[in-house]
Design a protein around this motif. Structure first.
Motif, PDB file in Angstrom:
ATOM      1  N   ASN A  27     -14.918 -10.289   9.758  1.00 31.51           N
ATOM      2  CA  ASN A  27     -15.130  -9.896  11.136  1.00 31.51           C
ATOM      3  C   ASN A  27     -15.806 -11.074  11.843  1.00 31.51           C
ATOM      4  O   ASN A  27     -16.968 -11.369  11.587  1.00 31.51           O
ATOM      5  CB  ASN A  27     -16.018  -8.648  11.132  1.00 31.51           C
ATOM      6  CG  ASN A  27     -16.446  -8.228  12.507  1.00 31.51           C
ATOM      7  OD1 ASN A  27     -16.279  -8.965  13.473  1.00 31.51           O
ATOM      8  ND2 ASN A  27     -16.998  -7.046  12.616  1.00 31.51           N
ATOM      9  N   CYS A  73     -17.116 -11.788  14.720  1.00 32.83           N
ATOM     10  CA  CYS A  73     -18.376 -11.642  15.465  1.00 32.83           C
ATOM     11  C   CYS A  73     -19.558 -11.505  14.517  1.00 32.83           C
ATOM     12  O   CYS A  73     -20.588 -12.156  14.676  1.00 32.83           O
ATOM     13  CB  CYS A  73     -18.325 -10.420  16.368  1.00 32.83           C
ATOM     14  SG  CYS A  73     -17.134 -10.576  17.672  1.00 32.83           S
ATOM     15  N   LEU A  76     -18.044  -2.627  17.480  1.00 30.22           N
ATOM     16  CA  LEU A  76     -16.963  -3.341  16.792  1.00 30.22           C
ATOM     17  C   LEU A  76     -16.799  -2.868  15.349  1.00 30.22           C
ATOM     18  O   LEU A  76     -15.692  -2.873  14.803  1.00 30.22           O
ATOM     19  CB  LEU A  76     -17.261  -4.843  16.829  1.00 30.22           C
ATOM     20  CG  LEU A  76     -16.122  -5.768  16.417  1.00 30.22           C
ATOM     21  CD1 LEU A  76     -14.906  -5.511  17.274  1.00 30.22           C
ATOM     22  CD2 LEU A  76     -16.544  -7.211  16.526  1.00 30.22           C
ATOM     23  N   THR A 136     -13.290  -1.934  13.344  1.00 30.13           N
ATOM     24  CA  THR A 136     -12.684  -2.564  12.165  1.00 30.13           C
ATOM     25  C   THR A 136     -12.339  -1.518  11.115  1.00 30.13           C
ATOM     26  O   THR A 136     -11.350  -1.639  10.413  1.00 30.13           O
ATOM     27  CB  THR A 136     -13.616  -3.613  11.521  1.00 30.13           C
ATOM     28  OG1 THR A 136     -14.825  -2.966  11.148  1.00 30.13           O
ATOM     29  CG2 THR A 136     -13.924  -4.742  12.451  1.00 30.13           C
ATOM     30  N   LEU A 152      -8.220  -2.934  17.699  1.00 32.18           N
ATOM     31  CA  LEU A 152      -9.083  -3.863  16.969  1.00 32.18           C
ATOM     32  C   LEU A 152      -8.882  -5.288  17.451  1.00 32.18           C
ATOM     33  O   LEU A 152      -9.836  -6.018  17.713  1.00 32.18           O
ATOM     34  CB  LEU A 152      -8.811  -3.778  15.470  1.00 32.18           C
ATOM     35  CG  LEU A 152      -9.562  -4.847  14.679  1.00 32.18           C
ATOM     36  CD1 LEU A 152     -11.051  -4.610  14.743  1.00 32.18           C
ATOM     37  CD2 LEU A 152      -9.108  -4.885  13.244  1.00 32.18           C
ATOM     38  N   LYS A 153      -7.618  -5.674  17.596  1.00 30.70           N
ATOM     39  CA  LYS A 153      -7.338  -7.056  18.007  1.00 30.70           C
ATOM     40  C   LYS A 153      -7.953  -7.331  19.369  1.00 30.70           C
ATOM     41  O   LYS A 153      -8.685  -8.299  19.551  1.00 30.70           O
ATOM     42  CB  LYS A 153      -5.829  -7.302  18.051  1.00 30.70           C
ATOM     43  CG  LYS A 153      -5.492  -8.726  18.473  1.00 30.70           C
ATOM     44  CD  LYS A 153      -4.012  -8.982  18.478  1.00 30.70           C
ATOM     45  CE  LYS A 153      -3.392  -8.522  19.775  1.00 30.70           C
ATOM     46  NZ  LYS A 153      -1.974  -8.889  19.884  1.00 30.70           N
ATOM     47  N   THR A 203     -11.809  -7.250  19.318  1.00 30.66           N
ATOM     48  CA  THR A 203     -12.424  -8.409  18.665  1.00 30.66           C
ATOM     49  C   THR A 203     -12.348  -9.630  19.572  1.00 30.66           C
ATOM     50  O   THR A 203     -13.327 -10.363  19.732  1.00 30.66           O
ATOM     51  CB  THR A 203     -11.722  -8.711  17.337  1.00 30.66           C
ATOM     52  OG1 THR A 203     -11.700  -7.531  16.560  1.00 30.66           O
ATOM     53  CG2 THR A 203     -12.428  -9.809  16.589  1.00 30.66           C
ATOM     54  N   SER A 247     -12.004 -17.329  15.523  1.00 31.61           N
ATOM     55  CA  SER A 247     -11.029 -16.588  16.332  1.00 31.61           C
ATOM     56  C   SER A 247      -9.638 -16.804  15.769  1.00 31.61           C
ATOM     57  O   SER A 247      -8.855 -15.858  15.611  1.00 31.61           O
ATOM     58  CB  SER A 247     -11.057 -17.056  17.784  1.00 31.61           C
ATOM     59  OG  SER A 247     -12.359 -17.116  18.261  1.00 31.61           O
ATOM     60  N   PHE A 270      -9.209 -14.999  12.503  1.00 30.86           N
ATOM     61  CA  PHE A 270      -9.017 -13.563  12.713  1.00 30.86           C
ATOM     62  C   PHE A 270      -7.564 -13.277  13.089  1.00 30.86           C
ATOM     63  O   PHE A 270      -6.936 -12.376  12.522  1.00 30.86           O
ATOM     64  CB  PHE A 270      -9.959 -13.061  13.809  1.00 30.86           C
ATOM     65  CG  PHE A 270      -9.614 -11.682  14.282  1.00 30.86           C
ATOM     66  CD1 PHE A 270      -9.924 -10.584  13.497  1.00 30.86           C
ATOM     67  CD2 PHE A 270      -8.954 -11.479  15.481  1.00 30.86           C
ATOM     68  CE1 PHE A 270      -9.586  -9.312  13.908  1.00 30.86           C
ATOM     69  CE2 PHE A 270      -8.616 -10.207  15.903  1.00 30.86           C
ATOM     70  CZ  PHE A 270      -8.928  -9.123  15.114  1.00 30.86           C
TER      71      PHE A 270
END
Lengths: 509, 505
Positions: free
Chosen positions: A178, A180, A374, A378, A388-389, A392, A416, A419
């Motif tokens: 994740n 973040c 967040l 997830t 989610l996309k 995020t 980023s 991800f």
């Protein structure tokens, strides 16, 4: 890591199943190693306030707490004394954070005593000291967050849905990598992995019908970071709703209540001997004097303050009431749904919705708090891949100014990208993309805005009259997306098929 | 019918292309994250070469002595640096200034050099794609993961700092070339073929060395490239035969001294000292560059004879890897990083048979482990350990899938799709994976356990028990222990090459 998703639904076998064929725990191990590698790699970058006296940043705060807890008696940790100057990063998290600081402080003292020596260690930035601090976060992550996620995955796929092995692997990868969470914990420097890990553990226990364990774990999370209260409505409504359907509701509620109370008493014991001590700690946790918002956080109060000067129009007291009632109003629908028809799937949505309400409407929210909504997003990755996309990407965007100040631009962009790569892992991508053209144009537009803002933020200096113009724009854009997402997820929660509810209720009885 | 088929092939090709790029991009992300981590003096070496090739005319490249890091790579690499220096100059002119740039270490130069390494891996990507495009999908993916995600490449190139990813491409391209033009027994047989081959080789050498021959500097270039003036071993001993030789010498000296012989301690060291100085050995005969050269040739000869008598295209990768390995084991002043040059090519043939896979599994772990001392700072410790663990578990997954009955795996996955059973139950992994799967045997296992013990001793027990005494022991242990593994691998390969008749088609 990489390939282990894929396979399953497609006719096209592009040769990846070998990564999941040994069973899910091997895949988990593999992904966990990769996730750890990414964390270690991020931790070689600077942290908040590196080399920036006199107050430095969150790194120094955490180190200072280790210094305080290892050198002072437990009663003085939250009190302003000659040895504990609360105006210099005084402890402002609940006791479990203090205990964690104490344990980590002991470790630091064993290997590198100078880094936690009282007073003289302020602003310590030696190679070994920094490294040990980084390793305490890594080990907390590996020892709390990772096992909790494993527990969650087992519980989730045993009770909520079935999935092909590659889908499960994909899900694990998205939870563990994740961006973040990694950037805030291992870049900026915090220990969110502990409170979030405990929360995930609590969620997993709920999914495996161990409600008492769930209560204990959630209380621990709450005693580590008060922000975990963002999830309280969801836990409360689901467990309460479930109790109501039992043979003796009152007994069940009392049982849960006692467990909660017991946990709190144990954790807070050193501060329960007098009213003053308890009030002292509690007042440290709720810094109302800092105003309804700080910096530029993409929530309702901060965004609308462009038009309505909340801080000038209302007193702090009325703002407190206002924000409280706004928060309650917004999480109420999701709570009602869970009390009416508790289900595990609905519980996950409830977590997302209540955390979002707090983030958007409560008092004194920090931009880092986006981690809380967040997390359930997830966990819902397989149900709501698009949510989610989108979330995020904009959550990342909303903390971009913060990370820019911390000189974490490179890890920001890299994570980023990572991800998105994981999201579009080989042959997973076809499944995730069909939408109506109109909607996708709107999405493209917002994405383009975000991209342009990134470039502008990095290259153009803000006009003198509005030095925080770009921060405000970033906040505005993120806020607008968050509002759309929270409406969507509330609707989704209410739309859950009653069939699954019946199914779950059967299981409960 | 045919329409459906072509659509499917296209899909397969697209998704396989995406997989390749995806692997590369994911690896690149990790490498980008590692930019600020430790880099060795090789970083400054390469920066200096940028400056040197940029600011001096070609005739002075191999003569310049502005910095101790003189140019000692072959001309093509110098051309490559010249090419990069154009961009470096564009990004930050100070990078390419001969004097002002010395020890320049701003963010720009770090980012520039690190990113050029990451980009130069693209050539490796191309090479590996060319080599594997005709293989079946599963093996292809396995090889890609082994090569693109090679932990050794990350350690040597992206942490320590070098451009091996770029250099390695030469080998695959060469194989492909040979395969394409010479392995189909076509019209151009015999003399014609030899002529073309000779011409190509000559052309390459002329392109590389021509300018220096023209300037009459070839002697200088050669002397820079082959530093026989340095010692038998590199500062940190690469795990090759000479480590064992040195240890044997020490042991004998100690033994003989104890039983009453008068043994004089050697004056010279293994790592430095000029040829012709006093011998660094107390008992055993001295080793000269010529000895090592003859040893390499001897070791190579069985493979050369075999290749001459029975030239088969499928074996080329193996032969080249073997040749590199002979150089590594018996060569003069070998650097431990050189093990990359045989481990990476061997990845391509690793999935050919169960034996190959077993051998590769051990070899690549040992070689990767032998690189650990390169990253000696605490910050990189978890990085190298995680890289190796991840690599091992991926290899294990890949090889065990490869050598479990492929049909059984497919059948079970399809069955599972129908049944839609959840993963919670542990019964789903195919039963077939437990019988006849990938297993390295007890010798292999205990060797790897020994590796862990060596590491734990060096990192934990030695400092606890001995304190600051004998600081060289951990490194020496790593060298010796890894040398045993590499030696075993060499013998195994030699045998594999000599008795390879039955194996491939």
């Amino acid at each position: 890591m990489r390939g282990k998703k894929e396979e399953g639904e497609e006719v096209v076998d592009d040769g990846w199943p070998w990564l999941v064929h040994k069973g899910i725990w091997v895949s988990f191990l593999c992904i966990a190693l990769f996730a750890l590698l990414v964390r270690v790699a991020v931790s070689v970058h600077p942290y908040s306030g590196a080399g920036n006296p006199p107050k430095y940043g969150d790194f120094e705060a955490q180190r200072h707490w280790m210094e305080i807890t290892t050198n002072l008696p437990i009663k003085e940790w939250y009190a302003n004394t000659t040895l504990n100057d609360l105006s210099y990063w005084g402890l402002d998290y609940p006791p479990l954070t203090a205990y964690q600081s104490y344990v980590h402080g002991l470790l630091l003292r064993f290997f590198h005593p100078e880094s936690v020596a009282i007073f003289t260690s302020r602003g310590q930035e030696s190679y070994l000291g920094k490294l040990l601090m980084r390793w305490t976060v890594l080990s907390s992550d590996a020892l709390i967050f990772f096992p909790a996620v494993w527990y969650f995955v087992v519980g989730y796929y045993a009770s909520c849905r079935s999935g092909s092995k590659s889908e499960v692997a994909w899900h694990i990868a998205l939870i563990l990598v994740n961006p973040c969470l990694i950037l805030i914990d291992h870049g900026h420097f915090q220990y969110n992995c502990i409170s979030l890990g405990l929360t995930v553990g609590a969620i997993a226990s709920v999914l495996s019908n161990k409600d008492l364990v769930a209560s204990v774990l959630y209380c621990l999370a709450l005693s580590h970071k008060q922000m975990s209260a963002y999830f309280a409505p969801a836990f409360f409504s689901y467990l309460f709703g479930k109790c109501l359907r039992r043979r003796s509701p009152l007994f069940e509620v009392v049982k849960l209540g006692l467990v909660v109370l017991g946990t709190f008493v144990v954790v807070w014991w050193p501060y329960l001997h007098s009213r003053d001590a308890l009030i002292g700690v509690l007042s440290r946790l709720a810094p109302f004097e800092r105003g309804i918002y700080e910096d530029y956080v993409a929530n309702f109060w901060c965004t609308t303050s462009v038009l309505v000067k909340w801080k000038r129009l209302f007193t702090t007291q009325s703002l407190k009431l206002l924000s409280l009632s706004a928060t309650i109003t917004t999480f109420l629908p999701s709570m009602v749904q869970q009390i009416k028809a508790p289900s595990k799937q609905g519980f996950l949505y409830g977590l997302l919705n209540s955390a979002f309400s707090f983030y958007l409407f409560s008092f004194q929210v920090h931009e880092k708090s986006i981690l809380l909504p967040l997390l359930p997003a997830t966990l819902l990755a397989v149900e709501e891949p698009f949510l989610l996309k989108w979330m995020t990407l904009y959550a990342l965007f909303s903390i971009f100014p913060l990370l820019y100040r911390d000189k974490l631009v490179l890890p920001y962009f890299t994570l980023s990208a990572l991800f998105l790569l994981l999201y579009y892992a080989p042959s997973r991508r076809q499944a995730a993309t069909e939408t109506k053209p109109l909607k996708s144009y709107a999405r493209m537009f917002f994405l383009l805005c975000a991209l342009i803002l990134h470039v502008v933020y990095l290259t153009v200096e803000a006009p003198h009259r509005y030095p925080f113009l770009f921060e405000a724009l970033i906040m505005l854009l993120s806020f607008s997306q968050f509002v759309i997402l929270v409406i969507h997820s509330n609707v989704q929660q209410w739309r859950l098929k009653p069939a699954t509810l019946v199914d779950k209720q059967k299981k409960l009885i | 019918m045919s329409g459906t088929f072509s659509v499917q092939t296209m899909q397969v090709q697209n998704s396989s292309c995406w997989s390749l790029w995806w692997l590369f991009a994911t690896a690149a992300c990790v490498k980008l994250l590692l930019i600020p981590s430790y880099h060795s003096t090789d970083f400054e070496v390469h920066r200096h070469w940028l400056a040197l090739t940029h600011s001096l005319p070609l005739s002075q490249w191999y003569f310049d002595e502005t910095s101790p890091w003189t140019l000692d790579y072959p001309p093509f690499f110098a051309y490559f640096e010249r090419f990069l220096s154009v961009f470096a100059n564009f990004i930050d002119p100070q990078i390419v200034q001969l004097l002002k740039g010395l020890n320049y270490s701003s963010d720009t130069v770090v980012y520039f050099q690190r990113i050029t390494v990451i980009l130069s891996d693209l050539s490796l990507l191309y090479g590996i794609y060319r080599l594997t495009r005709n293989l079946d999908s599963r093996r292809q993916k396995l090889i890609w993961v082994l090569v693109i995600w090679s932990p050794m490449l990350v350690i040597v190139d992206h942490l320590h700092f070098q451009y091996n990813g770029f250099l390695l491409v030469a080998a695959p391209v060469y194989f492909v070339y040979l395969l394409r033009h010479y392995c189909w027994r076509g019209l151009l047989r015999g003399f014609g073929r030899l002529l073309i081959m000779g011409a190509v080789v000559a052309a390459v050498f002329v392109a590389a060395y021509g300018p220096f021959v023209y300037q009459g500097q070839i002697k200088q270039v050669i002397s820079r490239m082959f530093p026989f003036g340095r010692g038998l071993c590199h500062a940190y001993w690469a795990p090759n035969l000479w480590v064992l030789y040195i240890i044997l010498d020490k042991g004998l000296a100690f033994f003989l001294q104890n039983i009453g012989f008068n043994i004089q301690a050697p004056a010279a060291s293994f790592t430095g000292g000029l040829v012709g100085d006093s011998s660094p050995f107390s008992v055993l005969p001295q080793i000269t560059p010529l000895t090592t050269f003859i040893m390499v040739l001897l070791a190579l000869s069985p493979c050369l004879i075999k290749a001459w008598k029975d030239p088969r295209p499928g074996m080329i990768t193996r032969w080249v890897a073997y040749a590199y390995m002979c150089g590594f084991l018996f060569g003069w002043h070998v650097h431990e990083k050189a093990s990359l040059h045989f481990v990476i090519p061997l990845a391509i043939v690793a999935a050919e048979s169960l034996d190959d896979a077993r051998h590769y599994f051990i070899l690549s772990i040992v070689s990767c482990y032998s690189l650990f001392p390169l990253l000696f700072e605490a910050q990189e410790y978890p990085i190298k350990v995680l890289l190796l663990l991840l690599h091992s578990i991926l290899m294990w997954l890949g090889f065990s899938a490869q050598f479990t009955d492929a049909v059984a795996v497919n059948a079970t996955t399809r069955l599972k799709k129908k049944r839609k059973n959840n993963m919670g139950s542990k019964a789903s992994p195919s039963a077939a994976s437990h019988n006849g799967g990938f297993d390295i045997g007890w010798v292999g296992k205990s060797y790897l356990v020994g590796l862990v013990i060596v590491e734990v001793w060096g990192q934990l027990l030695q400092p606890l028990i001995l304190g600051d005494k004998l600081p060289f022991v951990p490194l020496m242990l790593i060298s010796i222990y890894c040398a045993l593994g590499v030696l075993y691998s060499w013998i195994w390969q030699l045998r594999r090459i000599l008795c390879s008749v039955a194996v491939d088609s």
